[in-house]
Structures are given as C-alpha cells and as structure tokens.
Scaffold this active site. Sequence first.
Site, PDB file in Angstrom:
ATOM      1  N   ASP A   1      -0.633   2.411  -5.894  1.00  0.00           N
ATOM      2  CA  ASP A   1      -0.658   0.931  -5.589  1.00  0.00           C
ATOM      3  C   ASP A   1      -0.351  -0.065  -6.698  1.00  0.00           C
ATOM      4  OD1 ASP A   1      -1.085   1.922  -3.069  1.00  0.00           O
ATOM      5  OD2 ASP A   1      -3.228   1.378  -2.955  1.00  0.00           O
TER       6      ASP A   1
ATOM      7  N   ASP B   1       0.942  -1.206  -0.041  1.00  0.00           N
ATOM      8  CA  ASP B   1       0.012  -0.014  -0.074  1.00  0.00           C
ATOM      9  C   ASP B   1       0.981   0.976  -0.154  1.00  0.00           C
ATOM     10  OD1 ASP B   1      -1.794   1.878   0.377  1.00  0.00           O
ATOM     11  OD2 ASP B   1      -2.499   1.268   2.454  1.00  0.00           O
TER      12      ASP B   1
ATOM     13  N   HIS C   1      -2.326  20.956 -19.718  1.00  0.00           N
ATOM     14  CA  HIS C   1      -1.592  21.940 -20.341  1.00  0.00           C
ATOM     15  C   HIS C   1      -2.132  23.387 -20.194  1.00  0.00           C
ATOM     16  CE1 HIS C   1       0.772  19.320 -23.256  1.00  0.00           C
ATOM     17  NE2 HIS C   1       0.822  18.765 -22.157  1.00  0.00           N
TER      18      HIS C   1
ATOM     19  N   ASP D   1       2.231   8.158 -16.676  1.00  0.00           N
ATOM     20  CA  ASP D   1       1.972   9.611 -17.297  1.00  0.00           C
ATOM     21  C   ASP D   1       0.557  10.001 -17.158  1.00  0.00           C
ATOM     22  OD1 ASP D   1       2.259  11.906 -18.463  1.00  0.00           O
ATOM     23  OD2 ASP D   1       3.235  11.329 -20.202  1.00  0.00           O
TER      24      ASP D   1
ATOM     25  N   GLU E   1      10.140  15.851 -21.836  1.00  0.00           N
ATOM     26  CA  GLU E   1       9.059  15.367 -22.614  1.00  0.00           C
ATOM     27  C   GLU E   1       8.268  16.172 -23.298  1.00  0.00           C
ATOM     28  OE1 GLU E   1       5.165  13.073 -22.578  1.00  0.00           O
ATOM     29  OE2 GLU E   1       5.602  15.169 -21.980  1.00  0.00           O
TER      30      GLU E   1
END
Length: 473
Positions: free
Chosen positions: A299, A34, A280, A191, A162
């Site tokens: 988790d 957890d 964004h 992401d 990125e």
Amino acid sequence: MRKIVFPVVLAAGVLGAGVLVAAGNVATAAESPDISVANAKAHLDQLQSIATSNGGNRATGRPGYKASADYVKAKLDAAGYTTTLQSFSTSAGTSYNVIADWPHGDPNHVVMAGSHLDSVSSGPGINDNGSGSSGVLETALAYAASGQTPKNRLRFGFWGAEELGLLGSKYYVNNLPSAERDKIELYLNFDMIASPNAGYFVYDDNPAGNGARDDLVAYFSTKNVQTEYIDVQGRSDHAAFRSLGIPTAGTFSGAEGRKTSAQAAKWGGTAGAAFDPCYHRSCDTADNLDLTSLDRQIDAIGHMIWTYAQKEYGGSEPPAGDNLLQNPGFESGAASWTGDVGVITSNTSRPAHTGAYKAWLQGNGRSSTENLGQSVTLPAGAAAAALSLWIRIDTAETTSSRVYDTVKVQIVDGASVTTLATYSNLDRSTSYVRKTLDVTQYKGKLVTVRFVGQEDSSLQTSFVIDDVALTAG
C-alpha cells in the site's frame, strides 16, 4: 538483497500518527489505493512454483530466473505496458532486466520503481526478493486498471543479477544515454518487504530525494506504523541510481540483522531473532512471509506511485507550433466553444490570466455539473502534441484531505473519453498555475478538448481556466 557485511546504522525517523510531511510540490493525487495483498501473494505463489519446477531457485543463469522474468513481462504486456526484456552477460550466464513503461504522461519526467527479481542459488528467494517484485508488479497492474492518467511517465524495473553485485540495475543505468538518465526524477526501490519478523525501515541514504523519504515516513505514520531510518548503503539496486545523482527512496523489512527489544515493543515479533531467519537460505519459501508487512508495504508503494505520478516537476513546455484551438483565451466570448451558457465570462470577481475573459467553472455552492469543449484535428505528422492551460482554484472548503469539487480535463475521441487530469478543491491556488498534458497519442485524429466541472451541495470551489493551447510539432 545482496549480502554485504557492515554495521547497520539506525536513526530515529518516527512521526506521530496523523502528521504529514510535505513532499516538495507533489500534486494531490487520488486517494491512496489499497493494493491487493491477495494478488501480490498469488504472484509469490507463482514464483515459488517456478522455483520448485526449476531446481529450487530462481538464480541468475538458471532456468528459474528466465521463467520469472517471462512471467512478470507477460503480466505487464497484458495490462498495456510497453515492455523490454534487456539481456546482459554475467559470470553465471545470461541475465535479464524487465523494463515496463506506462505509455502515458510526460516522457521528460520519469518516476521509476523497481526491485530485484533474482534469488540466490541456495533457495527460491520468496521474501528476498519475490516480495518486493510482487509488490511492484501488483502496483503496476493496479495503476493500469485504475483509469488514472499520470502527469509523469511511470516506469517499473525488475532487475536481474542483484545477488551477484547489483549487476542488472548497474547495466541499465550505465547503458542509458545521459539525456535519458536526466529524465528520471525519482527511483523507488523495494527489497525484502515481507520479512517474517518484520521491521519497518525507510532508506535514509539519500535524504534529498525530492521529499520521497519523508513522504514514506509520513504515509506509514497515518497508518499508525512507526518507522526507522536505515542507511542501506550499496546493498540494493537504488545504489546505481544514487551514484548518478538521481533521488532515491525505498523500504525494507529487515534481513539477517536481529530485532532489538525496543523494536519488538514497537513492531511486535521476537526480540533477539533475525528479521528474516531464512535470509539467503533454502527455507526462504512462500511460508517465510509476514503478510501484514507485505500488505502495509505494498500500500505504501501504491501511495508513492499514485502521488508522484502527479507531481509537478516543472519545466515542461508544449511543443513549438501554432495553437490549434480557436479563441483560446476566450476574448471573443463563447465563439468556437460549446457547453454550458455563462461559463465563459468577464465577471471581475475572478480575474482572467490575461485579457478580460476566462472560463469559470463551478463556484456555485450547490450540486451541479458544467462543461466546455472545442473540437480540433491534430496533425498526423507531428512528433509530439500537448494541451496546456492556466488554472486558478479558490475554494471555501476547509478540508486538506477530502475531495468535494473537481474539474476534469478530458479528450473525447469518438465514443472514448479519457480524463487527462483531475483538479480539485485540494489543489487550491490563489494565482494561476500552468498545466501541460501530453496528447501525442491523438495525432491524426479529430478530438474534442473538454473541461467538466462538478460541485457538491456544500461550499463553493471555483475553477478558472484561461489561455488554453493545443500545439503540435
């Protein structure tokens, strides 16, 4: 997540509650952890504070990004990781990748998880992608604190630039020697995992990824969370790994796409609205989060790391050299070994791997502990050292999910005891399986190789060990 305009393709990937999908020959790990959502939220609050103090963003080439990278690196350094701040040039200025290795496990088999750390210039990027970064960071810190000893080398990456075209992850993989690329068995990408109108998407663009895609779906199903497959194509940092043939998997809670009525019925939230209305934008702040999604997703990260840290990838051979152990196949009985009487036996009801004798721990069907050990000095000049053994496990336990009986492979170094591996009734095998464990860190030391079996008061589990070798070369 990088902005790319293309139709989002969804495919059903839903399993019923409680259905588990086998992930190759993944070893049964300790119970899935957890991971603390409170700790992950604290990291997000820190990233928000960094953005607030640095022009409202954490974009590549801006001071907020370097401060974010320094924060992550400091946390990992303090936890005992071997970290690197990898710099590279972009059109917006210098950016950085933070790479962290847990200095245990077989370096020839690397399991890697990552996320991008940068924001766009218009906002602080707390969901995109502070959420993934905080989840990966907190999982790495939790693993370091857990006392687990991985079979495989764990590596975590926090990518810069990125949002400028996946530049950080591309720079990392393109600058890895081919031999080092070949050691990466799996890359997991996270992401945007706390979108305020969250969905539960699992990457489907590399279904051959060592079963990791299916293992993620199965994990969520055990938590009664339905998932959908999504092909995120070249939209995040897994793409650089996938292009080299490295298996990838990951999760995503949605960006500018709109939630359908069917998805709202399944996951809650608002149909017709974007998964992240602040995608964004300047409003992607610490208030732009679904903490339930964050909790579930981190988790899942923990489950994958704990599980794949112990995956048996095979092909791992100990270094060449003479066996430093005496009587390694037990054919001289208890000679050179210390521990409980009767553990070394030629009893024919459990076969030896070779010869007649072996070490048979437990199998008593009652609460007991048994141990066996031998002291040995590892040469200081060795480049590598490994402990290998053959083990056969049979059990009368019928469960496929609960650990009752265990055997631990340990190294005793003075007053310090390290458990290299734990095998249990869940690892049953009617034939011998070879295990190889890295002990390079103990070169130059006098240590004791020790096996400790522990059984509860119910049904028996027999751990039979033979042909042990400790080699250095």
